[in-house]
Design a protein around this motif. Structure first.
Motif, short mmCIF file in Angstrom:
data_model
loop_
_atom_site.label_atom_id
_atom_site.label_comp_id
_atom_site.label_asym_id
_atom_site.label_seq_id
_atom_site.Cartn_x
_atom_site.Cartn_y
_atom_site.Cartn_z
N GLN A 383 0.85 -1.19 0.00
CA GLN A 383 0.00 0.00 0.00
C GLN A 383 0.88 1.24 0.00
O GLN A 383 2.06 1.19 0.35
N SER A 385 1.22 5.71 0.45
CA SER A 385 0.74 7.04 0.84
C SER A 385 1.60 8.07 0.11
O SER A 385 2.78 7.84 -0.15
N SER A 414 -2.76 11.50 0.25
CA SER A 414 -3.58 10.28 0.22
C SER A 414 -2.82 9.16 0.91
O SER A 414 -1.60 9.09 0.84
N GLU A 416 -3.40 4.85 1.82
CA GLU A 416 -4.22 3.64 1.69
C GLU A 416 -4.20 2.83 2.99
O GLU A 416 -3.21 2.82 3.71
N THR A 426 -9.96 -1.79 0.61
CA THR A 426 -8.98 -0.71 0.72
C THR A 426 -9.69 0.64 0.88
O THR A 426 -10.62 0.97 0.14
N THR A 428 -8.91 4.69 0.96
CA THR A 428 -7.94 5.74 0.65
C THR A 428 -8.38 7.01 1.36
O THR A 428 -9.38 7.63 0.99
N LYS A 430 -7.92 10.90 2.46
CA LYS A 430 -7.37 12.07 1.80
C LYS A 430 -7.08 13.18 2.80
O LYS A 430 -7.59 13.20 3.91
N ARG A 461 -12.71 10.29 2.19
CA ARG A 461 -12.14 8.96 1.94
C ARG A 461 -12.85 8.33 0.76
O ARG A 461 -13.98 8.69 0.42
#
Length: 944
Positions: A383, A385, A414, A416, A426, A428, A430, A461
């Motif tokens: 994952q 970011s 962002s 994850e 998942t 994400t 923000k 998100r």
């Protein structure tokens, strides 16, 4: 997945190589025209003071713009100038003893530079140094290299004196020398004695590794969301809920940070912290003021590109004794695997002699390898970011006394997240957003500025819109070995905050002193929304009925013919919650000096439409200059008002809860399930939040400081006492009844925001900084006690207000009495000691910084989660918990391996936790017990 991550890393390396290999544009700096060098004399009156302040006055009095590269102006003091002088004479006097020279780069602009022998040979005719620094009119504009020593390193930070004794400024040179490898600007504040960080900082969970947001801080005992944070004068404070720490929450968002927008340290030119005796110009805080300024455009071509890297291979993980004991004979979890990159490029463009432009881009990226739970085969996955900063700034001299500046920044974030006990889920999260600013500034007999700002933050998100819980005995659910397997997520949530600002500031000499005043207006739109209905399907038919299942609408995750059908569902209904807020403020302040006495008195007025309160905050300070040179004693008495928090108002607009069910239709031995069979079986309104008739939180402060010079350096001794009142907290909740959509009634708990919170802070600090030659040192210590009823506005303090009794050993005390004995748990270490040493070596090619932060151990009284009986009554048992001491030592080293006409290449190593200590000895974590031991960032920077 590891291969995929390596592929991404190779791509990053290629990008970095392109940036570092970029050929610089030609520099067209010319000798100053004769007209510039021959400017007529002007009347100067500039006292001895920090160079940064003197430059502002020089610009106003001469009409000449001074620029400085690499933070050269930070940490230096100037000689006094008084009399009718040419700009060349005045500059020579002002800069004498600073280790700097100056040269023209156009008819109205000069640049400051270190005075080295190499620099002298490069442009000897453009260097001006005064022959007599005590002269008021006889400074000579000629080269005198023997007068000026080799360039000095600026102070690690500059301490304010007089009415500004609550200010501390970190300049660009120290930002470059001491910044952490992560690029988090808040880490630089660890050198300041009144700034505290979380006691749990340093945990190396995969979520913490991925988090690229700035660290939360407490200033002078304030809570982490009580500070005023500005970025180039733009208010970047979140009014949203910043308390959530659980990513996979159905209703709430964890991505909001108290500082809604931030920039990488590569883009920062100066950071100022105001921890006490704050001017009336600043409001909407009860903690402190953090003022971050990105670096200004240069009036010459320039290019900087950089890249840095860290990974688990460059990190030594540690585990606390408590975590190790809790794990006992269990298998040790796998160590977190990660890679982190930072890279960026900055270009300075001299559009004309009157206009400078800066364009910059920086990115931080973390790639982390996760592992699913044992029920999901321990499968590994990656994952990411990302934190981006795109910045464009310009400044333009419209006239000798009029300047226009503007900027635009785009800084999306962002990150994850995936629950290790589910698939296709998942999330994400923000953060970050957009800022803009346009400012017109006038200097002259009256100084004034008019500024318009805009800030947009996006803390929503993205997630899968539907969640399913499917039995593992089914074909679909065979992805795990648990009783049920989870697929999907809880859906998107949008959350934004738009802040529009307009402010004006004016000052001029009136009578024996200076009068300053200003106005400030903000309009804030806050929004939280679930854009579409989201569903959670669960409760499956039994395995014995599998062969009878028939799906009338075809197979889907809610129904598979011959396998299963899900018969219950929770609806998370779409909604939109909005809150609008208007904030109006005005302030005035008068500063006057009578002999050895200086007084600054001010008053600030604030009104926010959400709370509807009119507040008046008096600000006062007095300074007496002692008979000894550069020594003074100052006193301050001030009130600070906080701001409205909108989290309760947004939660108040949540919709009801809805539960749906369906049953089969029997047909010829089959159980037929149709999507048309869903019916609402229950509705509820479990909780609600509201807040009304609230007062604005405020903090009253008494402060004092003694400042002067001793042992060749600057000394500041400071004391701060604060009492916070009317602070936001949560009631225990009231049971209410409401009528639902289907006509039924439901009982729910209504939580109300109250003003029952309060806090106290008592702190004393001593600070000393010194620059000698090419070395700078800073030493300081702070001893404090911080008490508060609650840590955030969702804490319940009714146990205090209602007098609940508890047991401490064999004593029975009120909970309120126990809390009064306590130090706050987090961000409140009683004793902090900081030390930093920066030096330059090998003809200034090597720059090193060693910094240390010591946090002493202390005891707190906390609930043991057990009970005891005293005199026939049972009480919750409390006892002392020891928080161990902590020592954090960091080392940064930068070496310029190439220095040429085509630019310079610098290699960097930044080592955190050099002594490999355990950051959080009290941690009992077992699922992810690792903490950061020694870790290293390697990087390189090209400058032209």
């Amino acid at each position: 997945m590891r291969g995929a991550m390596n592929h991404g890393s190779n791509r990053q390396v290629m990008i970095a190589a392109v940036l570092l290999g970029t050929t610089a544009m030609a520099v067209t700096t010319l000798a100053a025209p004769a007209a510039a060098q021959g400017r007529p004399a002007a009347s100067f009156d500039i006292p001895a003071q920090p160079l940064l302040d003197a430059i502002v006055l020089f610009n106003r009095q001469s009409g000449i713009q001074i620029t400085a590269e690499g933070g050269l102006a930070s940490g230096r003091r100037t000689a006094a100038i008084k009399g009718d002088l040419t700009p060349a004479q005045a500059l020579g006097i002002m800069l004498s003893g600073t280790g700097l020279r100056w040269r023209w780069i156009d008819g109205r602009t000069v640049v400051l530079e270190n005075v080295t022998e190499e620099a002298m040979r490069a442009a000897p005719l453009l260097t001006y140094v005064a022959q007599d620094s005590t002269s008021t009119g006889g400074g000579s504009a000629q080269v005198l290299p023997e007068v000026v020593a080799d360039g000095e390193q600026g102070d690690i930070y500059v301490m304010g004196t007089g009415a500004a004794f609550g200010e501390s400024t970190i300049g660009e040179a120290d930002i470059q020398a001491r910044s952490a490898g992560s690029g988090d600007a808040n880490q630089l504040l660890k050198i300041l004695p009144t700034v505290q960080f979380s006691n749990d900082e340093g945990l190396a969970t995969r979520e913490d590794i991925m988090d690229l947001r700035p660290a939360d801080i407490s200033i002078s005992g304030g809570r982490y969301y009580d500070n005023l944070v500005t970025l180039d004068g733009i208010d970047v404070n979140s009014r949203m809920d910043t308390t959530q720490s659980v990513t996979e929450n159905v209703y709430e968002l964890m991505s909001a940070s108290p500082q809604s927008i931030w920039v990488d340290t590569n883009l920062i030119g100066e950071i100022t912290v105001r921890d006490s005796n704050v001017s009336a110009e600043y409001g909407r805080f009860t903690g402190g003021v953090l003022d971050v300024k990105t670096r200004a455009p240069k009036r010459a071509w320039g290019l900087t590109s950089s890249v840095s890297y860290s990974s688990d291979a460059l990190t030594h993980y540690r585990i606390s004794d408590k975590s190790r004991a809790a794990l006992a004979d269990e298998d040790m979890p796998e160590k977190p695997a990660f890679e982190k990159w930072r890279y960026g490029v900055t270009v300075d463009v001299p559009v004309s002699s009157d206009v400078g432009l800066l364009i910059a881009y920086n990115r931080s990226r973390a790639n982390v390898t996760y592992q699913r739970s044992e029920a999901y085969d321990n499968a590994k996955f990656g994952q990411t970011s990302k934190s981006d900063n795109l910045l464009a700034k310009f400044d333009a001299d419209l006239a000798d006394d009029l300047k226009l500046t503007g900027q635009f920044a785009y800084s999306p974030y962002s990150s994850e997240y995936t629950d290790d006990g589910a698939v296709e889920n998942t999330i994400t999260s923000k953060g970050g957003g957009v800022t803009g600013k346009l400012e017109l500034a006038h200097s002259g007999e009256s100084d004034w500025t008019v500024t318009g700002t805009f800030a947009h933050s996006d803390t929503g998100r993205e997630a899968a819109s539907t969640r399913y819980r499917v039995p593992s005995w089914t074909t679909t659910g065979s992805i795990c070995t648990s009783t049920n397997c989870t697929i999907g997520g809880y859906g998107d949530l949008d959350q934004t905050q738009d802040t529009y600002g307009l402010s004006g500031k004016w000052s001029r000499d009136v009578g024996p002193g200076t009068l300053a005043a200003g106005i400030d207006y903000q309009h804030i739109d806050a929004m939280r929304r679930r854009p579409e209905d989201n569903w959670f399907y669960n409760t499956s038919t039994s395995q014995s009925l599998a062969s009878t299942i028939v799906c009338a609408d075809g197979d889907s995750l809610t129904c598979v013919t011959g396998d299963y059908a899900l018969t219950a569902a929770q609806l998370y209904a779409a909604y939109t919650a909005r809150v609008h807020l208007d904030s109006v403020a005005s302030w005035a302040e008068y500063a006057v000096k009578f002999g050895r006495f200086s007084i600054r008195a001010g008053l600030r007025y604030d009104y926010e439409s959400f709370l509807g309160n009119h507040t008046f905050a008096p600000r006062f300070s007095a300074t007496y200059d002692l008979p000894w040179n550069d020594w003074s004693v100052s006193l301050g008495a001030n009130r600070y008002y906080g701001r409205s928090m909108l989290s309760y108002a947004l939660r108040e607009q949540y919709p009801d809860n809805y539960t749906y069910k369906r049953t089969a239709t029997a047909s010829g031995g089959s159980n037929v399930y149709s999507d048309d069979d869903w019916y609402m079986s229950a509705t509820s309104h479990s909780t609600s939040y509201s807040g009304s008739n609230l007062k604005t939180p405020y903090s009253d402060e008494l402060s004092a400081a003694v400042s002067g010079r001793i042992l060749g350096g600057a000394l500041r001794v400071k004391g701060i006492y604060r009492e916070g009142s009317n602070e936001f907290t949560m009631s225990s909740g009231e049971k209410l009844t409401t009528t639902l959509d289907n006509g039924n009634t439901s009982t729910y708990t209504n939580y109300v925001m109250t003003n029952d919170g309060y806090s106290k802070y008592k702190g004393g600090s001593i600070e000393w900084t010194r620059t000698f030659g090419k070395h700078s040192v800073a030493l300081n210590a702070n001893y404090s006690k911080t008490e508060s009823t609650n840590w955030d506005y969702f804490d319940n303090i009714d146990d205090i207000t209602e007098g609940t009794m508890v047991a401490l050993g064999d004593q029975v005390l009120s909970y309120a009495a126990v809390e009064q004995m306590n130090q706050r748990a987090s961000m409140a270490s009683p004793l902090i000691i900081n030390a930093s040493w920066t030096g330059r070596w090998l003809d200034d090619r090597l720059t090193t910084n060693v910094n240390l932060r010591y946090r002493n151990g202390y005891k707190r009284i906390e609930d043991t989660d057990t009970s005891t009986t005293i005199d026939g009554t049972t009480y919750d048992l409390y006892d002392y918990v020891v928080y161990p001491k902590s020592i954090d030592v960091n080392l940064n080293a930068r070496f310029e391996v190439i220095r040429s006409a085509l630019g310079g290449l610098t290699l960097e190593a930044r080592v955190a936790n050099l002594l490999d200590r355990i950051p959080s000895p009290n941690s009992t974590a077992t699922s992810q017990p690792y903490q950061y031991g020694r870790s290293i960032w390697f990087g390189m920077t090209y400058r032209y």
